[in-house]
Scaffold this active site. Sequence first.
Site, PDB file in Angstrom:
ATOM      1  N   TYR A 153      -4.656  65.607  63.119  1.00 15.21           N
ATOM      2  CA  TYR A 153      -3.898  65.522  61.871  1.00 15.21           C
ATOM      3  C   TYR A 153      -4.005  64.132  61.239  1.00 15.21           C
ATOM      4  O   TYR A 153      -3.683  63.948  60.071  1.00 15.21           O
ATOM      5  CB  TYR A 153      -2.414  65.872  62.090  1.00 15.21           C
ATOM      6  N   LYS A 192      -8.639  71.427  75.816  1.00 11.25           N
ATOM      7  CA  LYS A 192      -9.827  72.274  75.922  1.00 11.25           C
ATOM      8  C   LYS A 192     -11.023  71.408  76.318  1.00 11.25           C
ATOM      9  O   LYS A 192     -11.905  71.117  75.515  1.00 11.25           O
ATOM     10  CB  LYS A 192     -10.061  73.037  74.616  1.00 11.25           C
ATOM     11  N   ASP A 204      -6.025  77.639  75.231  1.00 10.58           N
ATOM     12  CA  ASP A 204      -6.018  79.043  74.798  1.00 10.58           C
ATOM     13  C   ASP A 204      -5.437  79.939  75.897  1.00 10.58           C
ATOM     14  O   ASP A 204      -4.623  80.834  75.627  1.00 10.58           O
ATOM     15  CB  ASP A 204      -7.422  79.502  74.379  1.00 10.58           C
ATOM     16  N   ASP A 232       5.331  76.697  68.567  1.00  9.34           N
ATOM     17  CA  ASP A 232       5.797  77.804  67.725  1.00  9.34           C
ATOM     18  C   ASP A 232       5.765  79.133  68.486  1.00  9.34           C
ATOM     19  O   ASP A 232       6.642  79.976  68.307  1.00  9.34           O
ATOM     20  CB  ASP A 232       4.939  77.922  66.453  1.00  9.34           C
TER      21      ASP A 232
END
Length: 369
Positions: free
Chosen positions: A142, A193, A226, A254
């Site tokens: 970000y 990851k 994931d 979330d």
Amino acid sequence: MATRKLLLLPGDGIGPEAMAEVKKLIEMMNADFNAGFETEEGLVGGCAYDAHGQSISDADMDRAMAADAVLFGAVGGPKWDGVPYEVRPEAGLLRLRKEMELFANLRPAICYPALAASSSLKPEVVEGLDILILRELTGGVYFGEPKEITDLGNGQKRGIDTQIYDTYEIERIAGVAFELARTRSNRVCSMEKHNVMKSGVLWKEVVTNTHKAKYSDVELTHMLADAGGMQLVRWPKQFDVIVTDNLFGDMLSDVAAMLTGSLGMLPSASLGAPDEKTGSRKALYEPVHGSAPDIAGQGIANPIAMIASFAMCLRYSFNMVEEADRLEKAIASVLDDGLRTKDLMSDGMTEVGTTAMGDAIVARYKALA
Ligand code: NAD
């Protein structure tokens, strides 16, 4: 008696309605338990823009920097959809996070037994759930540069975001994860990851080294992010503390949020580094939900996310562990009695408004003391 300095930034929409219930708690704790809270109030978001054309004024920013903790309501709403980008309501929150250097975002996902049936998952999967997602908040994709859209000149454009993590950024968030785990069930699962991302390789290496150097008493596991998302939905109770980067943390927290039923139940904390002299951290506590313009002003907002954010403030900024436990118990206990705001309502329960829910929690806190 210690003075505990709080800056209250209620913001827009249901922010002030939820904050009013926390103010009642603060007043009660000062009057009945000599808690020594000193509060100041400021403007953030759309209301700050209306007052002085900025999403937070320099004066309120100074107050935030000087406070022991900031309690933040929510910002935004359709009224300010057209304001310039730099002064949009959310910019006030981003400025607070950036200037206070709040790199550690704590999002607990707790499923109160009384609400197990409101989750989209089976009650046995979520009942009694108590996990903590720790998201790195000031680095990663970000913020990394270059961050741009370039014109390739052949009718094509290219969008670029850059994921960057330096050793110190991973070390400090890992340190927070291990320290938090020590106050809970002593287990950390780190998610990245490393199979496809170099920043993931470094993340795993630094978390492993930090663990070995200082925190080998804590159980550490690693999981691909994931797979972590899948496991969160399959059997969330396997986790205690999950630590992950800004992007994966945004999504995984979330996912975890929805395990617990309603947005109106979810608190959060954002912490900075400990001060070298005093050891205290800059901190901001806020509900996960937004300003809910669709229900603002109706007296029906659920104040529990805001109140539970105050419980986190007691725990993490003031080390008032007993009081934080009692406040969380008071919330669970009024839910056990069947009190529900509209967002939680189901058959056989008693519907109450924002004020009545706040009053019930204040009264239960006193009764539990
Ligand atoms: P929202 O969280 O405000 O609302 C989503 C839905 O959940 C709405 O139907 C709302 O009524 C309900 N809801 C949320 N909190 C509730 C509560 N405490 N009690 C009962 N119901 C509740 O998200 P949104 O609608 O996407 O955004 C509304 C505004 O809030 C936008 O301007 C957005 O930018 C802003 N926002 C601010 C923050 C923040 O201040 N940190 C976070 C998210 C969104």
